[in-house]
Design an enzyme around this catalytic site. Sequence first.
Site, PDB file in Angstrom:
ATOM      1  N   GLY A  10       0.820  -1.205   0.000  1.00  0.00           N
ATOM      2  CA  GLY A  10       0.000   0.000   0.000  1.00  0.00           C
ATOM      3  C   GLY A  10       0.855   1.256   0.000  1.00  0.00           C
ATOM      4  O   GLY A  10       2.094   1.197   0.029  1.00  0.00           O
ATOM      5  N   ALA A  11       0.190   2.397  -0.006  1.00  0.00           N
ATOM      6  CA  ALA A  11       0.881   3.680   0.036  1.00  0.00           C
ATOM      7  C   ALA A  11       1.679   3.793   1.329  1.00  0.00           C
ATOM      8  O   ALA A  11       1.201   3.421   2.404  1.00  0.00           O
ATOM      9  CB  ALA A  11      -0.136   4.816  -0.051  1.00  0.00           C
ATOM     10  N   SER A  13       3.996   2.052   2.483  1.00  0.00           N
ATOM     11  CA  SER A  13       4.216   0.778   3.176  1.00  0.00           C
ATOM     12  C   SER A  13       5.691   0.435   3.318  1.00  0.00           C
ATOM     13  O   SER A  13       6.045  -0.467   4.063  1.00  0.00           O
ATOM     14  CB  SER A  13       3.512  -0.352   2.418  1.00  0.00           C
ATOM     15  OG  SER A  13       4.083  -0.504   1.129  1.00  0.00           O
ATOM     16  N   LYS A  15       7.512  -0.184   0.427  1.00  0.00           N
ATOM     17  CA  LYS A  15       7.820  -1.064  -0.710  1.00  0.00           C
ATOM     18  C   LYS A  15       8.956  -0.547  -1.568  1.00  0.00           C
ATOM     19  O   LYS A  15       9.806  -1.314  -2.005  1.00  0.00           O
ATOM     20  CB  LYS A  15       6.571  -1.352  -1.546  1.00  0.00           C
ATOM     21  CG  LYS A  15       5.981  -0.146  -2.230  1.00  0.00           C
ATOM     22  CD  LYS A  15       4.633  -0.449  -2.823  1.00  0.00           C
ATOM     23  CE  LYS A  15       3.970   0.807  -3.308  1.00  0.00           C
ATOM     24  NZ  LYS A  15       3.718   1.800  -2.271  1.00  0.00           N
ATOM     25  N   ALA A  34      12.112   5.434 -13.810  1.00  0.00           N
ATOM     26  CA  ALA A  34      11.166   6.309 -13.122  1.00  0.00           C
ATOM     27  C   ALA A  34       9.963   6.552 -14.025  1.00  0.00           C
ATOM     28  O   ALA A  34      10.112   6.998 -15.155  1.00  0.00           O
ATOM     29  CB  ALA A  34      11.844   7.636 -12.789  1.00  0.00           C
ATOM     30  N   HIS A  50      12.322  10.040  -3.136  1.00  0.00           N
ATOM     31  CA  HIS A  50      12.876   8.838  -3.769  1.00  0.00           C
ATOM     32  C   HIS A  50      14.308   9.097  -4.248  1.00  0.00           C
ATOM     33  O   HIS A  50      15.189   8.263  -4.058  1.00  0.00           O
ATOM     34  CB  HIS A  50      12.000   8.397  -4.950  1.00  0.00           C
ATOM     35  CG  HIS A  50      10.780   7.643  -4.541  1.00  0.00           C
ATOM     36  ND1 HIS A  50      10.638   6.305  -4.764  1.00  0.00           N
ATOM     37  CD2 HIS A  50       9.644   8.035  -3.917  1.00  0.00           C
ATOM     38  CE1 HIS A  50       9.460   5.904  -4.298  1.00  0.00           C
ATOM     39  NE2 HIS A  50       8.842   6.941  -3.793  1.00  0.00           N
ATOM     40  N   ARG A  54      18.516   7.434  -3.092  1.00  0.00           N
ATOM     41  CA  ARG A  54      19.410   6.730  -4.007  1.00  0.00           C
ATOM     42  C   ARG A  54      20.749   7.449  -4.134  1.00  0.00           C
ATOM     43  O   ARG A  54      20.803   8.654  -4.300  1.00  0.00           O
ATOM     44  CB  ARG A  54      18.758   6.601  -5.390  1.00  0.00           C
ATOM     45  CG  ARG A  54      17.523   5.718  -5.388  1.00  0.00           C
ATOM     46  CD  ARG A  54      17.054   5.383  -6.787  1.00  0.00           C
ATOM     47  NE  ARG A  54      16.969   6.487  -7.702  1.00  0.00           N
ATOM     48  CZ  ARG A  54      15.905   7.262  -7.853  1.00  0.00           C
ATOM     49  NH1 ARG A  54      14.817   7.067  -7.141  1.00  0.00           N
ATOM     50  NH2 ARG A  54      15.914   8.246  -8.740  1.00  0.00           N
TER      51      ARG A  54
END
Length: 181
Positions: A10-11, A13, A15, A34, A50, A54
């Site tokens: 889910g949002a 979460s 992941k 992306a 995000h 990285r």
Amino acid sequence: MGKMILVTGGARSGKSAFAEKITLQAGMHPAYIATAEIWDEEMNHRVALHQKRRSAVWQTYEAPQNAKLAIAEAGKAHDVILFDCVTMYLSNLLCRQQEPLVEAELENMTRAEMTRLLQAVKMLPEQVTVVFVTNEVGAGIVPENKLARFYRDLAGLANQQLAAAADAVYAVLCGIPLRIK
């Protein structure tokens, strides 16, 4: 064909962070595909979060559409590819539709696009691993409008198709990854 892993949840979460971790464990030269398009400040903030996680070792390929080309290109120079995310990519496809499509046409479009992504993975060298991230959007309440219900249903179909082809599938709940396949 290389190895394929699907990570769902889910949002917020965890992941994507988990997918980044297993991507780095799977290879030395990671690529990041992306799929997000920045339309507003909130999405800009999400993308920045995000990117901040990285390191410089990642090479990013922008693919809000025609992602099969990005997979093929990344596979030439990288041993592992993170595709983040399938549901954002599906949203891009759905929002680009010019005419109102009926549910059957949208289902066919979704299946065809997932087939194109899977074919791109199959064409990669054997040593390349692809990690797909997707959202599990069908576990909540039924959306109030028709487009949102179509989107939920199409995401479920896409996730099933990718999971069936994947070597491993993880569900991330509350930041905890569970291997389900």
